[in-house]
Design a protein around this motif. Structure first.
Motif, PDB file in Angstrom:
ATOM      1  N   GLY A  16       0.807  -1.211   0.000  1.00  0.00           N
ATOM      2  CA  GLY A  16       0.000   0.000   0.000  1.00  0.00           C
ATOM      3  C   GLY A  16       0.840   1.262   0.000  1.00  0.00           C
ATOM      4  O   GLY A  16       0.472   2.261  -0.628  1.00  0.00           O
ATOM      5  N   ARG A  17       1.974   1.209   0.693  1.00  0.00           N
ATOM      6  CA  ARG A  17       2.890   2.357   0.697  1.00  0.00           C
ATOM      7  C   ARG A  17       3.396   2.655  -0.710  1.00  0.00           C
ATOM      8  O   ARG A  17       3.394   3.794  -1.170  1.00  0.00           O
ATOM      9  CB  ARG A  17       4.065   2.055   1.631  1.00  0.00           C
ATOM     10  N   ASP A  18       3.823   1.617  -1.413  1.00  0.00           N
ATOM     11  CA  ASP A  18       4.389   1.814  -2.749  1.00  0.00           C
ATOM     12  C   ASP A  18       3.320   2.102  -3.793  1.00  0.00           C
ATOM     13  O   ASP A  18       3.616   2.684  -4.846  1.00  0.00           O
ATOM     14  CB  ASP A  18       5.206   0.590  -3.154  1.00  0.00           C
ATOM     15  N   ALA A  19       2.084   1.693  -3.513  1.00  0.00           N
ATOM     16  CA  ALA A  19       1.003   1.930  -4.478  1.00  0.00           C
ATOM     17  C   ALA A  19       0.687   3.408  -4.640  1.00  0.00           C
ATOM     18  O   ALA A  19       0.055   3.814  -5.613  1.00  0.00           O
ATOM     19  CB  ALA A  19      -0.260   1.178  -4.054  1.00  0.00           C
ATOM     20  N   ALA A  20       1.145   4.234  -3.691  1.00  0.00           N
ATOM     21  CA  ALA A  20       0.909   5.673  -3.803  1.00  0.00           C
ATOM     22  C   ALA A  20       1.568   6.275  -5.040  1.00  0.00           C
ATOM     23  O   ALA A  20       1.214   7.372  -5.469  1.00  0.00           O
ATOM     24  CB  ALA A  20       1.424   6.378  -2.546  1.00  0.00           C
ATOM     25  N   TRP A  21       2.528   5.547  -5.629  1.00  0.00           N
ATOM     26  CA  TRP A  21       3.266   6.066  -6.783  1.00  0.00           C
ATOM     27  C   TRP A  21       2.679   5.612  -8.119  1.00  0.00           C
ATOM     28  O   TRP A  21       3.201   6.002  -9.161  1.00  0.00           O
ATOM     29  CB  TRP A  21       4.721   5.590  -6.737  1.00  0.00           C
ATOM     30  N   LYS A  22       1.636   4.814  -8.112  1.00  0.00           N
ATOM     31  CA  LYS A  22       1.262   4.155  -9.355  1.00  0.00           C
ATOM     32  C   LYS A  22       0.716   5.109 -10.425  1.00  0.00           C
ATOM     33  O   LYS A  22       0.730   4.780 -11.606  1.00  0.00           O
ATOM     34  CB  LYS A  22       0.246   3.049  -9.090  1.00  0.00           C
ATOM     35  N   HIS A  23       0.235   6.282 -10.007  1.00  0.00           N
ATOM     36  CA  HIS A  23      -0.264   7.246 -10.990  1.00  0.00           C
ATOM     37  C   HIS A  23      -0.132   8.640 -10.397  1.00  0.00           C
ATOM     38  O   HIS A  23      -0.411   8.830  -9.212  1.00  0.00           O
ATOM     39  CB  HIS A  23      -1.728   6.952 -11.344  1.00  0.00           C
ATOM     40  N   PRO A  24       0.278   9.633 -11.188  1.00  0.00           N
ATOM     41  CA  PRO A  24       0.467  10.977 -10.629  1.00  0.00           C
ATOM     42  C   PRO A  24      -0.802  11.572 -10.045  1.00  0.00           C
ATOM     43  O   PRO A  24      -0.746  12.382  -9.116  1.00  0.00           O
ATOM     44  CB  PRO A  24       0.982  11.796 -11.828  1.00  0.00           C
ATOM     45  N   ASP A  25      -1.978  11.179 -10.574  1.00  0.00           N
ATOM     46  CA  ASP A  25      -3.228  11.714 -10.045  1.00  0.00           C
ATOM     47  C   ASP A  25      -3.502  11.232  -8.628  1.00  0.00           C
ATOM     48  O   ASP A  25      -4.265  11.866  -7.890  1.00  0.00           O
ATOM     49  CB  ASP A  25      -4.399  11.320 -10.940  1.00  0.00           C
ATOM     50  N   PHE A  26      -2.936  10.113  -8.240  1.00  0.00           N
ATOM     51  CA  PHE A  26      -3.194   9.548  -6.928  1.00  0.00           C
ATOM     52  C   PHE A  26      -2.044   9.770  -5.948  1.00  0.00           C
ATOM     53  O   PHE A  26      -2.132   9.397  -4.787  1.00  0.00           O
ATOM     54  CB  PHE A  26      -3.452   8.039  -7.044  1.00  0.00           C
ATOM     55  N   ALA A  27      -0.946  10.319  -6.417  1.00  0.00           N
ATOM     56  CA  ALA A  27       0.197  10.553  -5.540  1.00  0.00           C
ATOM     57  C   ALA A  27      -0.149  11.646  -4.525  1.00  0.00           C
ATOM     58  O   ALA A  27      -0.939  12.550  -4.798  1.00  0.00           O
ATOM     59  CB  ALA A  27       1.414  10.968  -6.356  1.00  0.00           C
ATOM     60  N   PRO A  28       0.426  11.601  -3.330  1.00  0.00           N
ATOM     61  CA  PRO A  28       0.153  12.635  -2.318  1.00  0.00           C
ATOM     62  C   PRO A  28       0.561  14.013  -2.813  1.00  0.00           C
ATOM     63  O   PRO A  28       1.509  14.163  -3.580  1.00  0.00           O
ATOM     64  CB  PRO A  28       1.008  12.194  -1.125  1.00  0.00           C
ATOM     65  N   GLY A  29      -0.172  15.003  -2.355  1.00  0.00           N
ATOM     66  CA  GLY A  29       0.152  16.386  -2.676  1.00  0.00           C
ATOM     67  C   GLY A  29       0.601  17.143  -1.453  1.00  0.00           C
ATOM     68  O   GLY A  29       0.758  16.580  -0.367  1.00  0.00           O
ATOM     69  N   ALA A  30       0.787  18.459  -1.609  1.00  0.00           N
ATOM     70  CA  ALA A  30       1.275  19.274  -0.501  1.00  0.00           C
ATOM     71  C   ALA A  30       0.320  19.238   0.684  1.00  0.00           C
ATOM     72  O   ALA A  30       0.745  19.159   1.840  1.00  0.00           O
ATOM     73  CB  ALA A  30       1.483  20.714  -0.975  1.00  0.00           C
ATOM     74  N   ASN A  31      -0.993  19.280   0.430  1.00  0.00           N
ATOM     75  CA  ASN A  31      -1.964  19.239   1.517  1.00  0.00           C
ATOM     76  C   ASN A  31      -1.922  17.907   2.257  1.00  0.00           C
ATOM     77  O   ASN A  31      -2.168  17.844   3.467  1.00  0.00           O
ATOM     78  CB  ASN A  31      -3.372  19.499   0.990  1.00  0.00           C
ATOM     79  N   ASP A  32      -1.620  16.829   1.532  1.00  0.00           N
ATOM     80  CA  ASP A  32      -1.558  15.507   2.166  1.00  0.00           C
ATOM     81  C   ASP A  32      -0.382  15.396   3.120  1.00  0.00           C
ATOM     82  O   ASP A  32      -0.430  14.619   4.085  1.00  0.00           O
ATOM     83  CB  ASP A  32      -1.464  14.412   1.097  1.00  0.00           C
TER      84      ASP A  32
END
Length: 489
Positions: free
Chosen positions: A396-412
């Motif tokens: 689940g940690r690495d899955a955050a990278w699978k697509h730029p739309d789902f990657a964490p942002g500054a607010n996250d």
């Protein structure tokens, strides 16, 4: 250089100097007025040769990669650049192999192959094409600014005041373009050469500088870095190798990440604003007998101090991406080394202090692009990936990278739990399914509740409604309640 070998747009240097400064006493007087009256004759002859060679070189736009490479290699050679022996290369290969085995236990991201032990010059050669991509927008802007300033000055003076034939005045412009290109290329070469003497691994700057993402260790610099740390050299080598291997795995397995980082730097550079007034002022006040001082004055005054709104947005995006990269590397490296290295916490603190004081890359980009590359929010990013790992495991940690739309942002980075509760659901969705937010969910729940209440009322009142020809009855029929009036319809 024979006249027939000179490019058509390059004027004869001796002829040009003759018209600009005259002969004999006139030239010496002109040089004296420029502060160069005591210049060594041999040095002046060498300068003439370098200028002539520069003018004769094929035009390469606003950036000359060959000139930058040569200056970078001379810079590392002056500082000392011992070659890497076979035994050192074998040691590095074994260290990288061990680092890969440890990482295999904590991430499914595949490795990028054997380790490479590089000298400083080898790193310069391998990274120069990427440096060109990064700085070409700013070199274009610098070249354009210099050309505009020179056109204005020559236009104000005119051919008569310059004591120069009009055709030679026209030949000056391409020559000035070559000079501007050469100056910027030399500045980049010096910066890259200096950086090559400080980096301990290939991608320590946080950017994918090397094609193919190999795991590059720079043994000479690692040994220099280890001096005075009161740390076992073997542990330090292993820790740095794990971090480098983790970073290259990330770039290799997340295909959108590297291009996004490069594009952000290019976007920032393309919108840079050149302060031509400051450049002219710096040149007037600089010591013309001190080339390094002149270069420093220009590099310190080349950019307008206030970035544009577009640059501010780009910088925020770039800082977030860099923080995410280093935060993920922090977490994954810690999981990989903790069972094996007794001083893992101390090693992590050493790296954090190195970053906190401003790494070598920060100085380079500040001078070349006016850009601070230090990812200031790495601790927040590391905390976010740790939260993901605790809740969903390494996958689940690495899955955050699978697509730029789902990657964490500054607010996250400010609200890891919010990303886990809202963003983590989107991570598990297939790419292309747009995630819904909390407001959408609440609205959908209210609408569903309203439909259920309406359906319940319709069923209880259906016998009376069936015998009634009121408009409400017709509307219910139109909305799918049926024409028969049967309560079960």
């Amino acid at each position: 250089m024979n006249p027939e070998e000179r490019p058509d747009d390059v004027p004869d240097l001796n002829e040009l100097l003759k018209h600009l400064m005259g002969d004999g006493d006139d030239m010496r007087e002109a040089l004296s007025e420029m502060g160069l009256g005591n210049i060594d004759p041999a040095m002046f002859a060498q300068m003439q040769q370098q200028v002539a060679a520069m003018m004769a070189a094929p035009s390469d736009g606003s950036f000359n990669i060959d000139a930058a490479r040569d200056v970078a290699r001379r810079t590392v050679s002056t500082a000392g650049d011992p070659s890497i022996g076979p035994s050192t290369a074998k040691d590095v290969d074994q260290v990288v192999m061990v680092a890969g085995l440890w990482l295999d236990q904590v991430t499914d991201f595949a490795g990028t192959g054997a380790g490479k032990a590089w000298s400083r010059s080898e790193w310069v050669e391998a990274t120069m094409p990427t440096w060109r991509r990064l700085v070409e927008p700013i070199s274009d802007a610098v070249n354009a600014a210099v050309m505009r300033a020179m056109r204005e000055q020559m236009g104000q003076l005119g051919a008569e005041q310059l004591d120069m034939p009009p055709q030679m005045l026209g030949q000056l412009e391409p020559m000035l373009g070559r000079m501007s290109s050469a100056v910027f290329s030399m500045q980049l070469g010096q910066a890259v050469g200096t950086l090559a003497g400080e980096l301990v691994t290939g991608t320590e700057v946080g950017l994918p500088l090397v094609e193919g993402n190999p795991v590059v260790i720079m043994p000479t610099n690692v040994a220099k870095f280890a001096e005075g740390l009161d740390m076992d050299a073997g542990e330090l080598h292993l820790y740095l190798a794990v971090r480098e291997a983790a970073r290259t795995r990330l770039f290799q397995n997340v295909p959108w990440l590297g291009p996004a980082l490069i594009a952000a730097v290019q976007s920032y550079a393309a919108d840079i604003s050149i302060d031509t007034d400051a450049i002219e002022e710096a040149m007037r006040n600089a010591d013309m007998q001190d080339p390094s001082g002149l270069q420093e004055a220009i590099s310190g005054s080349i950019f307008r101090p206030e970035p544009s709104e577009a640059q501010k947005r780009t910088l925020a995006h770039l800082e977030t991406l860099l923080a995410l990269v280093e935060g993920w590397v922090d977490v994954v490296s810690d999981r990989a080394v903790r069972p094996h290295l007794p001083h893992a916490d101390k090693l992590a603190e050493i790296v954090r202090r190195r970053r906190a004081t401003g790494g070598p890359a920060e100085k380079v980009f500040a001078s070349l692009v006016g850009l601070e590359l230090r990812p200031r929010r790495m601790r927040d990013a590391a905390n976010l990936f740790a939260v993901l790992e605790d809740a969903k495991g390494a996958e689940g940690r690495d899955a955050a990278w699978k697509h730029p739309d789902f990657a964490p942002g500054a607010n996250d980075l400010d609200d890891p739990m919010g990303y886990l509760e809202g963003g983590q659901r989107s991570i598990e969705e297939p790419v292309g399914d747009a995630p819904t937010d909390a407001m959408d969910d609440a609205l959908a729940a209210l609408l569903a509740q309203g439909r259920e209440e309406m359906e319940s009322e319709r069923k209880s009142d259906a016998p009376e409604a069936a015998a009634d020809d009121s408009p409400e009855s017709d509307n219910e029929s139109d909305n799918g309640s049926g024409d028969s009036g049967d309560p079960k319809a």
